[in-house]
Design a protein around this motif. Sequence first.
Motif, short mmCIF file in Angstrom:
data_model
loop_
_atom_site.label_atom_id
_atom_site.label_comp_id
_atom_site.label_asym_id
_atom_site.label_seq_id
_atom_site.Cartn_x
_atom_site.Cartn_y
_atom_site.Cartn_z
N SER A 191 0.85 -1.19 0.00
CA SER A 191 0.00 0.00 0.00
C SER A 191 0.88 1.24 0.00
CB SER A 191 -0.90 0.03 1.24
OG SER A 191 -1.83 -1.04 1.22
N PRO A 233 -4.04 0.89 -2.50
CA PRO A 233 -3.28 -0.32 -2.85
C PRO A 233 -2.21 -0.05 -3.89
CG PRO A 233 -5.48 -0.39 -3.81
CD PRO A 233 -5.47 0.78 -2.88
N ALA A 234 -1.06 -0.71 -3.72
CA ALA A 234 0.07 -0.52 -4.63
C ALA A 234 0.43 -1.77 -5.40
CB ALA A 234 1.29 -0.04 -3.84
N GLY A 235 -0.36 -2.85 -5.22
CA GLY A 235 -0.11 -4.08 -5.96
C GLY A 235 0.50 -5.17 -5.11
N LEU A 256 4.19 2.62 -13.22
CA LEU A 256 2.85 2.42 -12.69
C LEU A 256 1.95 1.87 -13.79
CD1 LEU A 256 2.25 5.68 -10.61
CD2 LEU A 256 2.79 3.40 -9.73
N THR A 257 1.11 0.89 -13.43
CA THR A 257 0.13 0.38 -14.38
C THR A 257 -1.00 1.40 -14.53
OG1 THR A 257 -1.27 -0.72 -12.73
CG2 THR A 257 0.65 -1.94 -13.55
N LYS A 305 -3.92 1.07 -13.60
CA LYS A 305 -4.70 1.07 -12.36
C LYS A 305 -3.95 1.74 -11.21
CE LYS A 305 -7.47 -3.05 -13.34
NZ LYS A 305 -7.84 -4.42 -12.88
N TYR A 325 -0.98 0.65 -9.96
CA TYR A 325 -0.18 -0.29 -9.19
C TYR A 325 1.28 -0.24 -9.65
CZ TYR A 325 -4.74 -2.38 -8.03
OH TYR A 325 -6.03 -2.58 -7.61
N ARG A 379 4.48 -1.80 -11.12
CA ARG A 379 4.74 -2.92 -12.03
C ARG A 379 6.07 -3.58 -11.68
NH1 ARG A 379 6.52 -2.66 -18.16
NH2 ARG A 379 6.74 -4.90 -18.51
#
Length: 274
Positions: free
Chosen positions: A205, A211-213, A257-258, A260, A262, A264
């Motif tokens: 997070s 959320p960060a993935g 960052l994706t 969404k 998140y 990568r």
Amino acid sequence: MYISPMLLQKSSEAFSDDTYLSELKLDGIRLTLYKSNGEVKLYTRHKNIVSNKFKELLTIDIPNGTVLDGEIIVTDSRGHPCFESMMERFQSNHSNHKIQYCVFDVLFYKNKNVMSRTLIERKMMLEEFLPQNDQIVLVKYLAGHGLEYFNLVKEQGLEGIVLKKASSIYRPKSRSYNWLKVINYQHDEVYLTGLRKNNFGVFLSFNDGSPAGIMEFMKPEDRKILYSEYKKYAIRETKDFIFLEPRLKGKVKYRNLTRKGYLRIPSFEHWIKN
């Protein structure tokens, strides 16, 4: 004809050396292309035939008995390679993303093995016979200037660069210091907020709680610390996951960052004391 591609060795930093060629590292899918008797076959690096997924490349005007090596990409609105869009195109026959096959090497030409020629000679061959259009692009390169090129790539937010020894021969299925990749990693501080029970994975997070993935890369010594500490902060558990208070904090590196938001391919760097 499938030829397992030559692979890149990691380099922690860029350098300027006139004996190396500098190329942009393309964020896509590695493909070799083989034409024989008028038929084109496309192979992934794991020997999967994917010719039917990229039918716009099947009419490429090159001699029979030619094998090319390159990266297939989809670009975004800025003209930057977008891996997520590339995967959408790869996984769905209904995707309308336009692809580009970015060619950087030739392995066979008119049924003659040219892998023992130097890289610069193979590049010059490509310049002579490779047709270029909206779908097929010859990858550009610089002699030397690796550090300067990498700094420019960082400013543009691109994935990184590749440094290849101009005198190198092509060695299939090998990873060589003659071919180096320098990744433009991003860095951030995150909280470790959960664990996957089966295959190792850590929920991450951002500082604001979003959320960060999921992170799957962590050194054994850092995993040992995590497993010794997480029980203090466990707040909920399911069949597959353990959820934690946002108390364990660390620094991670990641590609980008994706869409969404998140991280990568995040990888753990070190712990941060609160």
